[in-house]
Design an enzyme around this catalytic site. Structure first.
Site, PDB file in Angstrom:
ATOM      1  N   HIS A   1       6.747  -2.723   4.629  1.00 57.26           N
ATOM      2  CA  HIS A   1       6.694  -1.284   4.883  1.00 57.26           C
ATOM      3  C   HIS A   1       6.912  -1.065   6.383  1.00 57.26           C
ATOM      4  CE1 HIS A   1       4.870  -0.052   1.018  1.00 57.26           C
ATOM      5  NE2 HIS A   1       4.088  -1.105   1.113  1.00 57.26           N
TER       6      HIS A   1
ATOM      7  N   CYS B   1       7.602  -3.267  -1.927  1.00 60.20           N
ATOM      8  CA  CYS B   1       6.245  -3.468  -2.442  1.00 60.20           C
ATOM      9  C   CYS B   1       6.110  -3.020  -3.912  1.00 60.20           C
ATOM     10  CB  CYS B   1       5.244  -2.777  -1.529  1.00 60.20           C
ATOM     11  SG  CYS B   1       3.616  -3.512  -1.605  1.00 60.20           S
TER      12      CYS B   1
HETATM   13  N1  GLN Z   1      -0.071  -1.655  -5.947  1.00 65.89           N
HETATM   14  C1  GLN Z   1       0.725  -2.774  -5.460  1.00 65.89           C
HETATM   15  C2  GLN Z   1      -0.149  -3.839  -4.771  1.00 65.89           C
HETATM   16  O1  GLN Z   1      -1.266  -3.545  -4.384  1.00 65.89           O
HETATM   17  C3  GLN Z   1       1.775  -2.278  -4.488  1.00 65.89           C
HETATM   18  C4  GLN Z   1       1.180  -1.709  -3.201  1.00 65.89           C
HETATM   19  C5  GLN Z   1       2.228  -1.108  -2.271  1.00 65.89           C
HETATM   20  O2  GLN Z   1       3.250  -0.589  -2.710  1.00 65.89           O
HETATM   21  N2  GLN Z   1       1.945  -1.103  -0.934  1.00 65.89           N
HETATM   22  O3  GLN Z   1       0.326  -4.961  -4.586  1.00 65.89           O
END
Ligand code: GLN
Length: 248
Positions: free
Chosen positions: A199, A98
């Site tokens: 995740h 992510c």
């Molecule tokens: N801030 C980034 C987004 O919202 C990554 C979020 C994350 O790592 N879950 O896409």
């Protein structure tokens, strides 16, 4: 112990880029290496100049909200980019999830229009959309030889990632949104780098992917053969998520 029996995980920004259980990926890599008789260790790669990156077999770069990404993207370019490029060039692997995934690309642009430069190790660009993508994801992976061929995880991101010609998708989305919610791709594979929105944490329920990373990293030392492990519990968890997704 000789370096050939050592397995090193390099954990990028563990204090800032580590959300939605991402540390479970570190634990899985370490345990699965130890269960093969390797001396597994983790090196925390915080902000600033750091040593030891050329000893790392697998780098892990976890997720982070826009705030955390803003705190580290300059450091990534100034203090980590060259060593990461050299390490991957020498056969080390990177798993980026992510927020970490987004910053390995060319840039991540937030919903407010702020652009965080990435380090361009993978040919992707990301712009945030208005709606967050949140929920379970099931993917059929494009990585040859992975059994099962599915990957399961959980996504929570506003970023929409699009792949350039030098990147190929980690897989095809069977359920969930993946890279951008429109082209049915999830993640990116480019050289020894895997980027993904999964995740969960990802590797405990996808032991086959963990072994893919460990084996690929050890092959650079001429020894990528991994002994068989009884993954019945891990794959039962994997299968349960598959069934749950099919019921929806
Ligand atoms: N801030 C980034 C987004 O919202 C990554 C979020 C994350 O790592 N879950 O896409």
């Amino acid at each position: 112990m000789s370096t050939s029996k050592r397995f090193t995980v390099g954990w990028l920004y563990p204090d800032l880029m580590n959300i939605y259980g991402d540390r479970g990926n570190i634990l899985t890599l370490l345990r699965r290496a130890e269960w093969r008789g390797l001396e597994a260790r983790v090196v925390e790669l915080q902000r600033g100049a750091v040593g030891g990156m050329d000893d790392v077999d697998v780098f892990f770069f976890g997720g982070g909200q826009d705030r955390e990404q803003a705190l580290i993207y300059d450091d990534l370019k100034e203090f980590k980019q060259e060593s990461l490029q050299n390490a991957v060039g020498g056969g080390a692997q990177i798993l980026a999830v992510c927020g970490g995934y987004q910053l390995l690309g060319h840039y991540y642009q937030t919903a407010d229009g702020e652009r965080f430069d990435g380090i361009g190790l993978i040919d992707v660009t990301t712009r945030a959309g208005k709606k967050r993508f949140i929920g379970d994801v099931v993917v059929v992976t494009s990585i040859e030889g992975l059994t099962p061929s599915t990957l399961v995880g959980f996504e929570n991101h506003s970023g929409r990632t699009f792949l350039g010609p030098n990147a190929k998708p980690l897989g095809k989305v069977l359920s969930g949104r993946g890279n951008n919610g429109s082209d049915k791709t999830e993640g990116t594979v480019q050289g020894g780098i895997i980027g993904t929105y999964l995740h969960g944490s990802l590797l405990p329920k996808n032991p086959h992917l963990a072994d893919h990373l460990i084996g690929a990293a050890l092959r650079r030392r001429g020894d990528g053969a991994l002994s068989h492990l009884d993954d019945s519990e891990e794959l039962a968890a994997h299968g349960w998520i598959l069934q749950r997704a099919q019921r929806r």
